[in-house]
Design a protein around this motif. Structure first.
Motif, PDB file in Angstrom:
ATOM      1  N   GLN A  63       0.828  -1.047  -0.069  1.00  0.00           N
ATOM      2  CA  GLN A  63      -0.070  -0.053   0.042  1.00  0.00           C
ATOM      3  C   GLN A  63       0.828   1.421   0.006  1.00  0.00           C
ATOM      4  O   GLN A  63       0.596   2.260  -0.697  1.00  0.00           O
ATOM      5  CB  GLN A  63      -0.936  -0.058   1.297  1.00  0.00           C
ATOM      6  N   GLN A  64       2.064   1.298   0.787  1.00  0.00           N
ATOM      7  CA  GLN A  64       2.934   2.416   0.650  1.00  0.00           C
ATOM      8  C   GLN A  64       3.563   2.578  -0.414  1.00  0.00           C
ATOM      9  O   GLN A  64       3.778   3.710  -1.039  1.00  0.00           O
ATOM     10  CB  GLN A  64       3.811   2.277   1.809  1.00  0.00           C
ATOM     11  N   ARG A  95       2.305   1.789  -3.482  1.00  0.00           N
ATOM     12  CA  ARG A  95       1.210   2.295  -4.360  1.00  0.00           C
ATOM     13  C   ARG A  95       0.957   3.804  -4.060  1.00  0.00           C
ATOM     14  O   ARG A  95       0.804   4.394  -4.955  1.00  0.00           O
ATOM     15  CB  ARG A  95      -0.189   1.481  -3.926  1.00  0.00           C
ATOM     16  N   THR A  96       1.126   4.268  -2.934  1.00  0.00           N
ATOM     17  CA  THR A  96       0.715   5.548  -2.643  1.00  0.00           C
ATOM     18  C   THR A  96       2.350   6.507  -2.988  1.00  0.00           C
ATOM     19  O   THR A  96       1.809   7.425  -3.574  1.00  0.00           O
ATOM     20  CB  THR A  96       0.627   5.724  -1.062  1.00  0.00           C
ATOM     21  N   ASP A 155       1.957   6.818  -6.988  1.00  0.00           N
ATOM     22  CA  ASP A 155       0.771   7.778  -7.251  1.00  0.00           C
ATOM     23  C   ASP A 155       1.292   8.854  -6.837  1.00  0.00           C
ATOM     24  O   ASP A 155       0.881  10.099  -7.860  1.00  0.00           O
ATOM     25  CB  ASP A 155      -0.416   7.260  -6.157  1.00  0.00           C
TER      26      ASP A 155
END
Length: 92
Positions: free
Chosen positions: A53-54, A56-57, A60
């Protein structure tokens, strides 16, 4: 028809292996068996799910970063660090 065991089981990944595969995972470039192992691992490992998740962030946010947004001193420092980054050991 029975499939060979290697085609029906998912090889477990270690956390280190997952970290090494995360870019290919995010780019949807993993072969099906490796992707299945990756998916299985993140279902059972909260730390690796958080890492994914980190990443992906981070991607982004960096995807919105324009070259003019980077301070020239920061750019020089980053380039120096990456140029001196130790290469991974080569397999023999």
């Amino acid at each position: 028809m029975d499939l060979p065991r290697s085609m029906t089981t998912v090889e477990p990944l270690t956390c280190q292996e997952l970290v090494e595969l995360v870019t290919d995972y995010l780019e949807d470039a993993l072969p099906p068996a490796e992707r299945a192992g990756f998916d299985s691992h993140i279902k059972n490992c909260e730390a690796c799910l958080t890492y994914l998740q980190q990443m992906r962030t981070t991607l982004d946010l960096l995807g919105r970063l324009a070259p003019q947004d980077v301070d020239s001193d920061a750019e020089r420092m980053l380039l120096r660090v990456f140029r001196t980054w130790p290469a991974p050991p080569r397999a023999t």
